[in-house]
Motif scaffolding. Structure first.
Motif, PDB file in Angstrom:
ATOM      1  N   THR A   1       0.852  -1.197   0.000  1.00  7.48           N
ATOM      2  CA  THR A   1       0.000   0.000   0.000  1.00  7.48           C
ATOM      3  C   THR A   1       0.882   1.239   0.000  1.00  7.48           C
ATOM      4  N   GLY A   2       1.229   1.711  -1.155  1.00  8.54           N
ATOM      5  CA  GLY A   2       2.115   2.861  -1.256  1.00  8.54           C
ATOM      6  C   GLY A   2       3.106   2.644  -2.385  1.00  8.54           C
ATOM      7  N   ASN A   3       4.010   1.672  -2.193  1.00  8.71           N
ATOM      8  CA  ASN A   3       5.042   1.516  -3.212  1.00  8.71           C
ATOM      9  C   ASN A   3       4.535   0.772  -4.441  1.00  8.71           C
ATOM     10  N   LEU A   4       3.575  -0.153  -4.232  1.00 13.28           N
ATOM     11  CA  LEU A   4       2.933  -0.787  -5.395  1.00 13.28           C
ATOM     12  C   LEU A   4       1.818   0.102  -5.919  1.00 13.28           C
ATOM     13  N   VAL A   5       0.896   0.468  -5.030  1.00 14.53           N
ATOM     14  CA  VAL A   5      -0.183   1.383  -5.412  1.00 14.53           C
ATOM     15  C   VAL A   5       0.069   2.718  -4.712  1.00 14.53           C
ATOM     16  N   THR A   6       0.448   3.709  -5.494  1.00  9.98           N
ATOM     17  CA  THR A   6       0.853   5.005  -4.931  1.00  9.98           C
ATOM     18  C   THR A   6      -0.243   6.043  -5.085  1.00  9.98           C
ATOM     19  N   ASN A   7      -0.213   7.041  -4.211  1.00 11.42           N
ATOM     20  CA  ASN A   7      -1.090   8.201  -4.415  1.00 11.42           C
ATOM     21  C   ASN A   7      -0.584   9.000  -5.623  1.00 11.42           C
ATOM     22  N   ALA A   8      -1.512   9.491  -6.433  1.00 11.40           N
ATOM     23  CA  ALA A   8      -1.113  10.238  -7.627  1.00 11.40           C
ATOM     24  C   ALA A   8      -0.414  11.538  -7.250  1.00 11.40           C
ATOM     25  N   THR A   9      -0.912  12.189  -6.215  1.00  9.93           N
ATOM     26  CA  THR A   9      -0.305  13.432  -5.723  1.00  9.93           C
ATOM     27  C   THR A   9      -0.535  13.483  -4.213  1.00  9.93           C
ATOM     28  N   SER A  10       0.033  14.502  -3.575  1.00  9.73           N
ATOM     29  CA  SER A  10      -0.137  14.640  -2.123  1.00  9.73           C
ATOM     30  C   SER A  10      -1.595  14.891  -1.730  1.00  9.73           C
ATOM     31  N   GLU A  11      -2.421  15.277  -2.688  1.00  6.17           N
ATOM     32  CA  GLU A  11      -3.847  15.499  -2.382  1.00  6.17           C
ATOM     33  C   GLU A  11      -4.580  14.180  -2.105  1.00  6.17           C
ATOM     34  N   HIS A  12      -3.896  13.077  -2.400  1.00 10.46           N
ATOM     35  CA  HIS A  12      -4.501  11.750  -2.181  1.00 10.46           C
ATOM     36  C   HIS A  12      -3.635  10.916  -1.238  1.00 10.46           C
ATOM     37  N   PHE A  13      -2.877  11.612  -0.408  1.00 12.03           N
ATOM     38  CA  PHE A  13      -1.912  10.996   0.501  1.00 12.03           C
ATOM     39  C   PHE A  13      -2.568   9.946   1.406  1.00 12.03           C
ATOM     40  N   TRP A  14      -3.835  10.139   1.729  1.00 13.19           N
ATOM     41  CA  TRP A  14      -4.527   9.181   2.610  1.00 13.19           C
ATOM     42  C   TRP A  14      -4.551   7.784   1.991  1.00 13.19           C
ATOM     43  N   LEU A  15      -4.561   7.708   0.648  1.00 13.26           N
ATOM     44  CA  LEU A  15      -4.535   6.390   0.007  1.00 13.26           C
ATOM     45  C   LEU A  15      -3.265   5.641   0.387  1.00 13.26           C
ATOM     46  N   ASN A  16      -2.180   6.378   0.528  1.00 11.77           N
ATOM     47  CA  ASN A  16      -0.916   5.783   0.954  1.00 11.77           C
ATOM     48  C   ASN A  16      -0.933   5.445   2.440  1.00 11.77           C
ATOM     49  N   GLU A  17      -1.136   6.463   3.247  1.00 10.58           N
ATOM     50  CA  GLU A  17      -0.921   6.281   4.684  1.00 10.58           C
ATOM     51  C   GLU A  17      -2.113   5.633   5.396  1.00 10.58           C
ATOM     52  N   GLY A  18      -3.324   5.968   4.974  1.00 10.81           N
ATOM     53  CA  GLY A  18      -4.494   5.358   5.605  1.00 10.81           C
ATOM     54  C   GLY A  18      -4.497   3.845   5.401  1.00 10.81           C
ATOM     55  N   PHE A  19      -4.283   3.434   4.159  1.00 11.38           N
ATOM     56  CA  PHE A  19      -4.233   1.994   3.881  1.00 11.38           C
ATOM     57  C   PHE A  19      -3.064   1.332   4.593  1.00 11.38           C
ATOM     58  N   THR A  20      -1.966   2.073   4.732  1.00 11.13           N
ATOM     59  CA  THR A  20      -0.783   1.463   5.349  1.00 11.13           C
ATOM     60  C   THR A  20      -0.951   1.303   6.858  1.00 11.13           C
ATOM     61  N   VAL A  21      -1.578   2.263   7.505  1.00 19.19           N
ATOM     62  CA  VAL A  21      -1.840   2.103   8.942  1.00 19.19           C
ATOM     63  C   VAL A  21      -2.785   0.917   9.150  1.00 19.19           C
ATOM     64  N   TRP A  22      -3.789   0.855   8.305  1.00 16.46           N
ATOM     65  CA  TRP A  22      -4.708  -0.286   8.382  1.00 16.46           C
ATOM     66  C   TRP A  22      -3.938  -1.600   8.186  1.00 16.46           C
ATOM     67  N   ALA A  23      -3.061  -1.638   7.165  1.00 21.71           N
ATOM     68  CA  ALA A  23      -2.299  -2.863   6.859  1.00 21.71           C
ATOM     69  C   ALA A  23      -1.330  -3.210   7.987  1.00 21.71           C
ATOM     70  N   GLU A  24      -0.705  -2.167   8.545  1.00 18.26           N
ATOM     71  CA  GLU A  24       0.224  -2.353   9.676  1.00 18.26           C
ATOM     72  C   GLU A  24      -0.496  -3.071  10.817  1.00 18.26           C
ATOM     73  N   ARG A  25      -1.726  -2.653  11.107  1.00 19.42           N
ATOM     74  CA  ARG A  25      -2.446  -3.249  12.244  1.00 19.42           C
ATOM     75  C   ARG A  25      -2.970  -4.635  11.912  1.00 19.42           C
ATOM     76  N   ARG A  26      -3.186  -4.905  10.641  1.00 17.43           N
ATOM     77  CA  ARG A  26      -3.527  -6.284  10.264  1.00 17.43           C
ATOM     78  C   ARG A  26      -2.314  -7.193  10.454  1.00 17.43           C
ATOM     79  N   ILE A  27      -1.133  -6.687  10.145  1.00 18.08           N
ATOM     80  CA  ILE A  27       0.085  -7.481  10.353  1.00 18.08           C
ATOM     81  C   ILE A  27       0.275  -7.739  11.850  1.00 18.08           C
ATOM     82  N   LEU A  28       0.089  -6.699  12.671  1.00 24.18           N
ATOM     83  CA  LEU A  28       0.244  -6.860  14.121  1.00 24.18           C
ATOM     84  C   LEU A  28      -0.771  -7.851  14.665  1.00 24.18           C
TER      85      LEU A  28
END
Ligand code: BES
Ligand code: ZN
Length: 597
Positions: free
Chosen positions: A298-325
């Motif tokens: 979530t980020g390096n494979l599927v990236t946000n097009a610009t900083s205006e869509h940054f939540w696609l990067n970080e929101g999905f990654t926080v969610w993914a981080e907690r699924r890993i935990l």
């Protein structure tokens, strides 16, 4: 400045124009000059197809000495005026049929994407250190390029550094050439990346293998400690693959940086950069590694097009981080993570103001510096929207959706609108059910935010609520708490306590001696807000050593908020600021300047 009819600017933070030739591959020759604090570079931009005409690049603080085209012919260029956020547009006038263009240049000692450390700022104290931090828009201070996440490049790099230093990059290593007093490190990055994932670090480095595909790099003095702390990384990779599909970047290596690194971690592909404050000595801060690893999907494979869509990067990654935990430590541990995240979210919303457009997920950032828009909102609010969708669809359907999402957009950069269209196609009605529009386009936290129930979290909150009435946990209780439990408890305590209570708190938990910086800083923030003098030496020590913005902001904020300690904040900052990264310096100056001198 940004008007015009034929131009098609694709990113409010880049001069890149998608009607012009696009770079497909970079060949970089970088000579690292510690004396002059600059990189002397040659950058060859290989184009996706032979082309001619104008090609606009992003540069900031870059001095161009020559530009030549494939055949060796000189290319005319023109550098536009300096924009305080974007830097200068470099317009190349390519002759027709140009396949590649070579730029000779050097960087500025003030390049915000690069921090040059004196030997005293390292662990070993014998050699200088250099590291880059390109996200969101600082790659242009290191390499002239189309610095937008809309475009991706592969790269080859040859980096010459003084012996005996080593270089690492967000790429695969492909050899070292020993020279006279120099070493040239070769790198190849075969997977296409947005330029914000370009990364370089140079210093006295050693590595330890953690598994056949993972190793950690650090200064010699910290290498062993780092290897112990992150020994569990292979298990994390395996769990993440189980959740999100095969790890696609070959190796997962990590670099532990000197303490001035301004973030907790940065997901540079194949070489995650990490703050040394993660070396708690008890593996209690590896959630940051889970987070950076999760960005591999979530980020390096599927990236946000610009900083205006940054939540696609970080929101999905926080969610993914907690699924890993959750997969490693169980549901309770994940729920504690969600509970801990609440405070950062509330603080970010309060800092911007409830009605601030910066608390929307889908932002509009024309004229706004992405570093100024940065907060926990895209992280914690974004992740809460993902959970809402997950709960609405049901976990099995959501996981299936995510697999399709990853497959459909891998190695691409997408907007919120593209995400919504795909969501509607695969899970019709889900967006409407959760009222995604409100989450994306309205400020603050919507009323239907998911609730994370945990008896443990509730018991800790109840216990902390009793503090003003003299309710204290016993030392036996405290001794059995995990770091997350302790952190959640501390988060819920009042921000200002009488001196005896500070002393009792410190003694009960042994807080001043904590190797876990989350706990240490939470405690020191209370101590600073309490004007608790016995903690001042430790506060000074932390602020003099550590540049992680997440820690500087609350500590300086607590000191500056009350008049009595405000001059102390200024004094500490005056002494420490030359050692801080420019980003950290800017954040602290902003915190302190909020208050009258
Ligand atoms: N990509 C970010 C760091 C970043 C964001 C750098 C924006 C520059 C601009 C990284 O993945 C991150 O989120 N780091 C967090 C880790 C935490 C959420 C576990 C950090 O540094 O605190
Ligand atoms: Zn992140």
């Amino acid at each position: 400045m940004r008007k015009g009819t034929s131009m098609a600017l694709v990113d409010p933070h880049s001069y890149a124009d998608d009607t012009q030739p696009v770079t497909k591959h970079l060949r970089l020759h970088l000579a690292v000059d510690f004396e002059r604090k600059r990189i002397d570079g040659r950058a060859v931009l290989e184009l996706a197809a032979p082309a001619g005409g104008p090609m606009d690049l992003d540069t900031k603080g870059i001095t161009i000495s020559a530009v030549t085209a494939s055949g060796g012919g000189e290319v005319l260029f023109d550098l536009g005026p300096e924009d305080p956020i974007l830097g200068r547009r470099l317009r190349l006038k390519l002759p027709p049929g140009t396949k590649e263009v070579l730029l000779r240049y050097h960087t500025s000692p003030e390049a915000i994407g690069l921090q040059w450390l004196a030997p005293e700022q390292t662990e070993g104290k014998r050699h200088p250190f250099l590291f880059s931090q390109c996200q969101a828009i600082h790659a242009r201070t290191m390499v002239p390029c189309q610095d937008t996440a809309r475009f991706r490049v592969t790269y080859h790099a040859e980096v010459t550094v003084p012996a005996p230093l080593s270089a690492v990059m967000s790429a695969g290593p492909s050899g070292v050439i020993e020279g006279k007093g120099t070493r040239t490190f070769l790198f190849d990055m075969p997977q296409p990346i947005p330029t914000y994932l370009l990364a370089l670090a140079v210093g006295e480095l050693e590595s330890r293998d953690l598994s056949p595909r993972a190793r950690v790099w650090a200064e010699p003095a910290t290498a062993e400690k780092a290897a112990w702390e992150f020994a569990g990384v292979e298990e994390m990779i395996v769990k993440a693959e189980g959740l999100f599909g095969p790890y696609d970047w070959d190796r997962y290596d990590m670099l532990v940086l000197p303490p001035s690194f301004p973030y907790g971690g940065m997901e540079n592909p194949r070489m995650t950069f990490l703050t040394p404050t993660l070396l708690a000595g008890d593996r209690s801060l590896v959630d940051v590694v889970a987070h950076e690893l999760a960005h591999s999907w979530t980020g390096n494979l599927v990236t946000n097009a610009t900083s205006e869509h940054f939540w696609l990067n970080e929101g999905f990654t926080v969610w993914a981080e907690r699924r890993i935990l959750e997969a490693i430590h169980g549901e309770e541990a994940a729920v504690l993570g969600w509970a801990i995240g609440e405070k950062a979210l509330a603080e970010s919303i309060a800092r911007f103001g409830e009605g601030s457009p910066l608390t929307k997920l889908r932002t509009h950032l024309q004229g706004v510096d992405p570093d100024d828009a940065f907060s926990s909102v895209p992280y914690e609010k974004g992740a809460r929207l993902v959970v809402l969708l997950e709960r609405t669809a049901g976990r099995a359907a959501w996981d299936a959706f995510l697999a399709e999402y990853m497959k459909r957009f891998r190695f691409q950069s997408i907007t919120t609108e593209e995400f919504l269209a795909f969501l509607e196609e695969k899970l019709p009605g889900a967006a409407a059910t959760v009222n995604a529009d409100a989450w994306l386009h309205e400020p603050g936290l919507p009323a239907n935010a998911p609730v994370f129930r945990s008896e443990r979290a509730e018991a800790l909150a109840a216990l902390a609520a009793g503090w003003p009435n003299g309710v204290r946990p016993t030392s036996e209780q405290v001794g059995s708490w995990s770091a997350s439990e302790t952190l959640l408890y501390l988060q819920k305590l009042p921000r200002s306590l009488p001196a005896e209570e500070c002393a009792a708190l410190d003694a009960a938990f042994g807080l001043s001696g904590k190797g876990n910086y989350e706990l240490l800083v939470e405690w020191l923030t209370i101590a600073a807000g309490s004007d608790y003098e016995p903690a001042f030496p430790k506060i000074r020590e932390v602020l003099a050593r550590v540049g992680r913005m997440k820690y500087l902001r609350p500590l300086y904020g607590a000191l500056a908020a009350t008049e009595r300690t405000r001059s102390l904040a200024r004094e500490i900052f005056a002494a420490a600021s030359p050692t801080y990264h420019a980003l950290s310096r800017r954040v602290v100056a902003g915190v302190i300047e909020k208050y009258p001198a």
